[in-house]
Design a protein around this motif. Structure first.
Motif, PDB file in Angstrom:
ATOM      1  N   SER A  70     -19.805  37.905  36.268  1.00 28.61           N
ATOM      2  CA  SER A  70     -20.587  37.051  35.371  1.00 28.61           C
ATOM      3  C   SER A  70     -21.281  37.960  34.345  1.00 28.61           C
ATOM      4  O   SER A  70     -21.352  39.186  34.507  1.00 28.61           O
ATOM      5  CB  SER A  70     -21.628  36.270  36.176  1.00 28.61           C
ATOM      6  N   LEU A  71     -21.801  37.327  33.315  1.00 29.30           N
ATOM      7  CA  LEU A  71     -22.499  38.100  32.269  1.00 29.30           C
ATOM      8  C   LEU A  71     -23.672  38.862  32.872  1.00 29.30           C
ATOM      9  O   LEU A  71     -23.909  40.028  32.570  1.00 29.30           O
ATOM     10  CB  LEU A  71     -22.978  37.139  31.170  1.00 29.30           C
ATOM     11  N   PHE A  95     -24.960  45.794  35.863  1.00 27.70           N
ATOM     12  CA  PHE A  95     -24.231  47.064  35.960  1.00 27.70           C
ATOM     13  C   PHE A  95     -24.719  48.056  34.889  1.00 27.70           C
ATOM     14  O   PHE A  95     -25.015  49.206  35.146  1.00 27.70           O
ATOM     15  CB  PHE A  95     -22.726  46.791  35.783  1.00 27.70           C
ATOM     16  N   GLN A  96     -24.830  47.475  33.681  1.00 28.69           N
ATOM     17  CA  GLN A  96     -25.230  48.344  32.561  1.00 28.69           C
ATOM     18  C   GLN A  96     -26.669  48.831  32.720  1.00 28.69           C
ATOM     19  O   GLN A  96     -26.979  49.989  32.453  1.00 28.69           O
ATOM     20  CB  GLN A  96     -25.064  47.586  31.232  1.00 28.69           C
ATOM     21  N   MET A  97     -27.548  47.953  33.108  1.00 30.09           N
ATOM     22  CA  MET A  97     -28.956  48.340  33.232  1.00 30.09           C
ATOM     23  C   MET A  97     -29.131  49.439  34.260  1.00 30.09           C
ATOM     24  O   MET A  97     -29.876  50.384  34.046  1.00 30.09           O
ATOM     25  CB  MET A  97     -29.821  47.128  33.590  1.00 30.09           C
ATOM     26  N   ASP A 101     -17.593  28.854  34.374  1.00 24.16           N
ATOM     27  CA  ASP A 101     -18.547  29.338  35.389  1.00 24.16           C
ATOM     28  C   ASP A 101     -19.389  30.487  34.878  1.00 24.16           C
ATOM     29  O   ASP A 101     -20.241  30.996  35.577  1.00 24.16           O
ATOM     30  CB  ASP A 101     -17.771  29.819  36.644  1.00 24.16           C
ATOM     31  N   GLY A 102     -19.029  30.924  33.688  1.00 19.61           N
ATOM     32  CA  GLY A 102     -19.794  32.049  33.126  1.00 19.61           C
ATOM     33  C   GLY A 102     -19.275  33.378  33.626  1.00 19.61           C
ATOM     34  O   GLY A 102     -19.978  34.376  33.563  1.00 19.61           O
ATOM     35  N   CYS A 103     -18.039  33.390  34.109  1.00 19.07           N
ATOM     36  CA  CYS A 103     -17.474  34.660  34.559  1.00 19.07           C
ATOM     37  C   CYS A 103     -16.400  35.118  33.602  1.00 19.07           C
ATOM     38  O   CYS A 103     -15.796  34.317  32.886  1.00 19.07           O
ATOM     39  CB  CYS A 103     -16.876  34.518  35.971  1.00 19.07           C
TER      40      CYS A 103
END
Ligand code: C2E
Ligand code: CA
Ligand code: CA
Length: 837
Positions: free
Chosen positions: A61-62, A68-70, A35-37
């Motif tokens: 997810s990615l 979060f990082q941005m 699922d991309g998680c």
């Protein structure tokens, strides 16, 4: 690893291994499910990503992680990583690779390398590595490269390597730039580089391969080359060469473009050359001194000035200094040093330089330091030499003329005085004495006037030489003018030294002088004074010598006289006398006395000589022999002479009436009285006219000296007197130099034989012969003769026998006042009458 549960026991061991490995590595690992998680991750991952492990454990997810990082400020403002097309582009090479090399900038400034791979089946594995240190080092290297590039460009510098074994040439960017090309446009090799050398530079380059026996050698040179655009440039190259078996195998060098420096250097040299040329063309010689090494360039003009050809003098300052006159070198070096030390603004010195032909040349050397180092030490000095020989000779001539007598070459009055001052100083130090002599030639004037000035000059030159011959080199002989000389005798222990010198001087000067065909005699009178015995003062010494000379002359000449305090006394008395003399005429202290002049044939008295007497209020009767010279030297004689004439004229008028109608009175006339501003107007003639007296009533007595000074209208005045009928009588004949034939042209009526011939007159003496000769010759020339100083009957008889016309002397009468004179004449008339009858 957490959340890994489906394992077998064998698989358990493997799993344990991975688990431990993943937990210990410094990389972050994360597995995403289909699922991309986030499924699983190791402990390092949240640490590297700096996200809470709980957040990851919640299976985001990615995109959610990136969000979060941005939000937190990662990626340094770059767009969202998943929106970047490049992120996917690189995956073409390996389909499993989503992002092969992707750098993520973290919010705390760290750089992460992220790799994402697809897992077989479904899902992704992502590894995260902190590459901050590498990235930083890489950036540093890049900056250093840029700096190197920039500085190479700035310094116009490059590196250059030649592999001689493999015929390879490597250039750095800087070299390409220097040669105005690029690596794309030009490939350096031994063959392609060769045309960039000029012929000379190639020779220099090839010559730089000198085997040194060492495995490496160094070189350094400046050469001119061509760029690929054909422009000429100057390069400075410095480097090392590697050798194997005496063959060069490799050379590494840096090259620098020094074209600009070369151009300014050449421009400087050019302007310097022009400047030197300009100086040279003015006629000056140019010198250029490297102060520290002493190396000195001398221009062709400078060398020519001293008679040298190019290169004949070594180019060192010492070499030229060696040619400087020893007397001038010290001053030159002082002047030069003063300028080098910065004490003087310019250097200037006049000195003599020895020429190749052995002559000395005077030069004016001027110069200036043109560069100094940081410590202020002079490095280079430039200057010129100008030939001032002509000016110096002219200066020397002027000096010579100012200090030496042109005729005799002796020091003149001025230099004598300077020397005297110097010698006095020396005496003060040494305790020696010195003598100052004034020498005056006796009768020089007569020689000069009778034989002419040329002969007179000859005599002076000869006299100067004779004086010098009596003295030592260290003594000074000077000419004061006319026939006066001065001698400074130095270094005397005492006055005794003079005992031989003074008579020697008298003798040498009284010896005969041969002037052409004439042989003449003069003598000398000398006045002597001694330092420090007589005085300590220069001016007093000069005064003393003059007074002593005066005494020597007055004492009859041809002698020396020492200064004594008595002389000083006498000099003071003379001064006193002059003073008293001025007051005497208004005070009526003078009177005139008369001495008869007797006609020898008849014994009659029809003539008399008027003689002056001074009754001094304190000193009593003063002899005219004493005061007439004083009256002459003070000029008072003119006034006095007129007064005497007036007395005598009045007297003769009286006696013509009472004693004899043709009575004559002789009046002495000093040469000074002939210095008449108007020779055609003689006051005596006017006086006679006023009195109604004929000229024949007076006789003027003159001396030989007057006749010899032909310059001041004397001849005209004598002729004027004769025209008036006034007779002229020549006094003191025989003491001077005139010959009778010489006197003829002056229309002399009477000759008075001097007393000195009459005094010793006896039968059979030479004096008698002389008197006879004078009488005979005078008569032959139409002159009458009067004998002076007749004191005895014998003298009278001898003179009478010799044919002498008149006699005067104590034998007949002393000079007496008019009343006595009249009584005496009457007495003698009566006596004559009684003889007749
Ligand atoms: P002078 O013209 O030769 O005068 C003759 C001098 O001889 C006189 O000296 C006279 O007294 C002296 N005398 C005459 N007979 C005899 C003699 O038998 N024996 C000796 N021993 N002497 C004799 P005086 O008067 O003392 O004059 C000296 C000189 O002074 C003169 O020499 C003359 O040169 C000068 N003098 C005198 N009166 C005058 C004057 O009125 N005007 C000028 N310019 N000079 C004068
Ligand atoms: Ca006289
Ligand atoms: Ca006389």
């Amino acid at each position: 690893m957490v959340n890994v549960d489906s394992v077998t026991s064998a698989g358990q061991a493997v799993a344990d291994f991975w688990q431990t490995l993943l937990a210990s590595i410094s990389q972050g690992v994360c597995v995403f499910d289909a699922d991309g998680c986030v499924g699983q991750f190791n402990p390092c991952l949240p640490e590297l990503l700096d996200v809470p492990p709980e957040f990851l454990a919640s299976g985001p997810s990615l995109r959610e992680i990136y969000d979060f990082q941005m939000q937190r400020g990662d990626f340094a403002g770059a767009p969202h990583p998943l929106d970047q097309p490049t992120q996917q582009a690189s995956s073409d090479a390996d389909p499993a690779l989503v992002s092969e090399h992707c750098l993520r900038l973290r919010h705390l400034g760290r750089t992460l390398q992220v790799q994402t791979r697809r897992l077989p089946g479904a899902g992704l594995v992502q590894t995260v590595m902190d590459v901050s240190d590498y990235v930083q080092a890489e950036a540093g290297r890049k900056r250093a490269n840029q700096l190197l590039f920039a500085t190479q460009a700035l310094a116009e510098l490059g590196g250059w390597e030649v592999d001689l074994q493999h015929n390879q040439v490597t250039w750095t960017d800087g070299v390409y730039r220097i040669f105005e090309t690029t690596p794309q446009a030009f490939t350096p090799s031994l063959a392609t580089v060769r045309p960039l050398f000029t012929e000379e530079s190639l020779a220099i380059y090839e010559a730089s391969f000198q085997p040194s026996g060492q495995p490496t050698s160094t070189h350094e040179f400046e050469i001119e080359m061509l760029t690929l655009k054909g422009r000429r440039i100057w390069l400075h190259s410095r480097g090392t060469t590697t050798w194997e078996n005496d063959r060069p195998v490799k050379r590494t060098a840096i090259v620098q473009d020094i074209t600009r420096r070369k151009q300014t250097e050449m421009a400087l040299r050019d302007s310097e050359a022009r400047w030197k040329l300009a100086l040279e063309s003015v006629g000056d010689g140019v010198w250029d001194l490297q102060v520290q090494s002493g190396e000195q360039y001398l221009s062709p003009n400078l060398l020519r000035m001293y008679g040298y050809d190019d290169g004949e003098l070594q180019s060192s300052v010492a070499e030229l200094d060696a040619l400087v006159h020893p007397e001038d070198l010290g001053r030159l070096q002082l002047d030069r040093q003063a300028h080098l030390d910065g004490i003087t603004l310019t250097y200037s010195n006049e000195h003599r330089v020895l020429c190749k032909d052995g002559n000395w040349k005077w030069v004016h050397s001027r110069g200036m330091v043109i560069s100094r180092d940081a410590q202020g030490r002079a490095l280079r000095m430039l200057g010129t030499h100008a030939d001032i020989t002509e000016r110096k000779t002219a200066d020397a001539l002027v000096w010579q003329q100012a200090h030496f007598d042109a005729l005799t070459g002796l020091p003149n009055r001025r230099l004598m005085r300077e020397r005297l001052i110097q010698e006095i100083k020396k005496c003060r130090r040494s305790g020696h004495k010195l003598a100052l002599l004034f020498i005056d030639l006796d009768h020089f004037k007569e020689v000069n006037d009778t034989l002419g000035h040329d002969r007179g000059d000859e005599l002076l030159v000869e006299a100067a030489q004779r004086i010098q011959r009596c003295l030592r080199e260290t003594d000074t002989v000077a000419r004061m003018g006319g026939d006066e000389f001065t001698v400074i005798i130095t270094g005397m222990a005492d006055e005794a030294n003079l005992q031989s010198i003074l008579p020697k001087l008298l003798n040498t000067l009284s010896a005969s002088f041969q002037l052409g065909l004439d042989q003449v005699f003069v003598s000398a009178s000398m006045g002597v004074t001694v330092y420090p015995t007589d005085t300590l003062e220069v001016d007093d010494l000069l005064k003393n010598a003059d007074q002593a000379l005066y005494v020597a002359k007055a004492a009859g000449r041809n002698r020396f006289s020492f200064f004594t305090p008595a002389l000083q006394e006498a000099a003071m008395q003379r001064a006193q006398l002059t003073h008293d003399l001025r007051a005497a005429l208004p005070a009526q202290e003078f009177r005139v006395v008369y001495q008869p002049i007797v006609t020898l044939a008849t014994g009659k008295i029809h003539k008399a000589e008027a003689l002056i007497r001074w009754q001094h209020p304190k000193r009593g009767l003063i002899s005219p022999a004493e005061f007439i010279p004083v009256a002459e030297s003070s000029g008072l004689i003119v006034e006095l002479g007129e007064w005497i004439f007036a007395q005598a004229a009045a007297q003769v008028k009286n006696w013509r009436a009472e004693l004899h109608p043709e009575f004559q009175v002789s009046v002495n006339k000093s040469p000074l009285q002939f210095e008449n501003p108007n020779p055609n107007h003689i006051p005596w003639i006017d006086q006679l006219r006023v009195l109604g007296l004929p000229g024949e009533s007076v006789v003027v007595e003159i001396t030989e000296g007057l006749l010899l000074s032909t310059s001041n209208g004397v001849v005209e005045q004598l002729l004027k007197l004769r025209d008036e009928g006034i007779n002229v009588s020549l006094d003191d004949f025989g003491t001077g130099y005139s010959s009778l034939s010489y006197l003829q042209k002056f229309d002399i009526d009477f000759i008075k034989i001097d007393q000195s011939f009459v005094r010793h007159l006896k039968a059979g003496t030479t004096d008698l012969v002389l008197c006879q000769a004078i009488i005979a010759m005078a008569h032959a020339l139409g002159m009458k003769v009067i004998a002076e100083g007749v004191e005895t009957a014998e003298q009278r008889d001898l003179l009478k026998a010799a044919g002498c016309d008149y006699a005067q002397g104590y034998f007949y009468s002393r000079p007496v006042n008019p009343a006595e004179f009249e009584a005496m004449v009457q007495r003698s008339e009566q006596a004559l009458d009684s003889v007749k009858t």
